[in-house]
Design a protein around this motif. Structure first.
Motif, PDB file in Angstrom:
ATOM      1  N   ASN A   7       0.892  -1.211   0.029  1.00  0.00           N
ATOM      2  CA  ASN A   7       0.060  -0.168   0.059  1.00  0.00           C
ATOM      3  C   ASN A   7       0.908   1.343  -0.091  1.00  0.00           C
ATOM      4  N   ALA A   8       2.235   1.233  -0.053  1.00  0.00           N
ATOM      5  CA  ALA A   8       3.021   2.348  -0.054  1.00  0.00           C
ATOM      6  C   ALA A   8       2.525   3.397  -1.051  1.00  0.00           C
ATOM      7  N   CYS A 179      -8.795   3.942  14.294  1.00  0.00           N
ATOM      8  CA  CYS A 179      -9.383   4.941  13.136  1.00  0.00           C
ATOM      9  C   CYS A 179     -10.848   5.402  13.795  1.00  0.00           C
ATOM     10  N   ALA A 180     -11.449   4.540  14.523  1.00  0.00           N
ATOM     11  CA  ALA A 180     -12.981   5.339  14.692  1.00  0.00           C
ATOM     12  C   ALA A 180     -12.611   6.081  15.759  1.00  0.00           C
ATOM     13  N   ALA A 181     -11.576   6.162  16.588  1.00  0.00           N
ATOM     14  CA  ALA A 181     -11.395   6.997  17.691  1.00  0.00           C
ATOM     15  C   ALA A 181     -11.077   8.117  17.025  1.00  0.00           C
ATOM     16  N   ILE A 189      -3.661   5.554   7.825  1.00  0.00           N
ATOM     17  CA  ILE A 189      -2.832   5.466   8.861  1.00  0.00           C
ATOM     18  C   ILE A 189      -1.538   4.538   8.739  1.00  0.00           C
ATOM     19  N   ALA A 190      -0.671   4.829   9.306  1.00  0.00           N
ATOM     20  CA  ALA A 190       0.603   3.619   9.057  1.00  0.00           C
ATOM     21  C   ALA A 190       0.651   2.891  10.529  1.00  0.00           C
ATOM     22  N   ALA A 207      -4.532  -0.614   6.416  1.00  0.00           N
ATOM     23  CA  ALA A 207      -3.969   0.377   6.870  1.00  0.00           C
ATOM     24  C   ALA A 207      -2.990   0.803   5.202  1.00  0.00           C
ATOM     25  N   GLY A 208      -2.800   2.173   5.294  1.00  0.00           N
ATOM     26  CA  GLY A 208      -2.251   2.600   4.161  1.00  0.00           C
ATOM     27  C   GLY A 208      -0.818   2.496   4.034  1.00  0.00           C
ATOM     28  N   LEU A 209      -0.017   2.405   5.379  1.00  0.00           N
ATOM     29  CA  LEU A 209       1.177   2.118   5.165  1.00  0.00           C
ATOM     30  C   LEU A 209       1.700   0.998   6.350  1.00  0.00           C
TER      31      LEU A 209
END
Length: 242
Positions: A7-8, A179-181, A189-190, A207-209
């Motif tokens: 996802n990098a 993520c929800a919080a 997010i990483a 997650a994105g990273l």
């Protein structure tokens, strides 16, 4: 540093969820002594049990280290209790878990060896506008005590342990709760950790990273199959995010 496909580069990272032990804190210097002490305390006068107890959770005497992916490195307290119950002749699982969590909540914050000056590090990361969290398979009370001891309360927006109600790693629950919080999408997010179960949590959450670090029980070859990047330690993360 290694870049994997994954996802990098999928947009700007706005939050970072860190594993605790082996990521923020040197794993072997911290948890080798703690687990040895706890095993000895539980064994009582039967000191001959201690080597077998440690071996059952992944300690290898020939290397003086716990193996990557072992119970000690990646499991929660229930897995640890199950590994030790038979050796100790203990039938009450819940009582043993509670006793272990009590030791960890006391000794974890007191004995943890940070990989860098965490106050300075998290202040700088917060200054980048990042939302920051900690997700650990340790008991939540140990994470909370560690945050207090190292003066991180002003910087950490989220903290969860295996008993916080989000499930344990490698499930995605703690990352999704972060993520929800924070109101962030998983792709924003990483996830940073020293073990495959950290990266599996991040992958499962979307997650994105995914970033592996080498301050725990895993080598680059262990982490590379899932990580977008493998770095020596968290001090190299800011440059990676840039």
């Amino acid at each position: 540093m290694r870049k994997n496909g994954g996802n990098a580069g999928r947009g700007r990272i706005r939050g970072v969820l860190f594993d605790k032990d082996g990521t923020l804190f040197d794993y072997h210097g911290t948890w080798g002594p703690i687990l040895s002490e706890v095993a000895a305390a539980l064994a009582g006068g039967q000191v001959s049990l201690v080597p077998a107890m440690l071996a059952s959770i992944g300690y290898r005497e020939e290397t003086g280290r716990f193996e990557a992916g072992s119970i000690a490195a990646a499991g929660d307290t229930f897995a640890l209790a199950d590994a030790w119950r038979g050796l100790l002749g203990v039938s009450d699982r819940e009582r043993l878990v509670a006793r272990l969590d009590g030791y960890f909540a006391e000794l974890g914050p007191e004995r943890s060896i940070p990989v860098t000056d965490l106050g300075v590090y998290f202040q700088a990361m917060k200054g980048r506008g990042l939302t920051l969290g900690i997700a650990t398979n340790d008991v939540a009370a140990s994470a909370a005590g560690t945050i207090l001891r190292f003066g991180l309360s002003d910087y950490i927006d989220f903290a969860a342990g295996y008993d916080s109600g989000h499930g344990a790693k490698p499930g995605p629950g703690m990352a999704l709760a972060f993520c929800a919080a924070s109101g962030l999408a998983p792709a924003d997010i990483a996830v940073v950790g020293d073990n495959m179960h950290d990266l599996e949590m991040g992958r499962g959450a979307g997650a994105g990273l995914l970033v592996g670090v080498l301050t725990g029980t895993s080598g680059e070859a262990d982490l590379a199959p899932l990580a977008d990047h493998v770095i020596a330690d968290i001090t190299l993360l800011p440059a990676l995010l840039d």
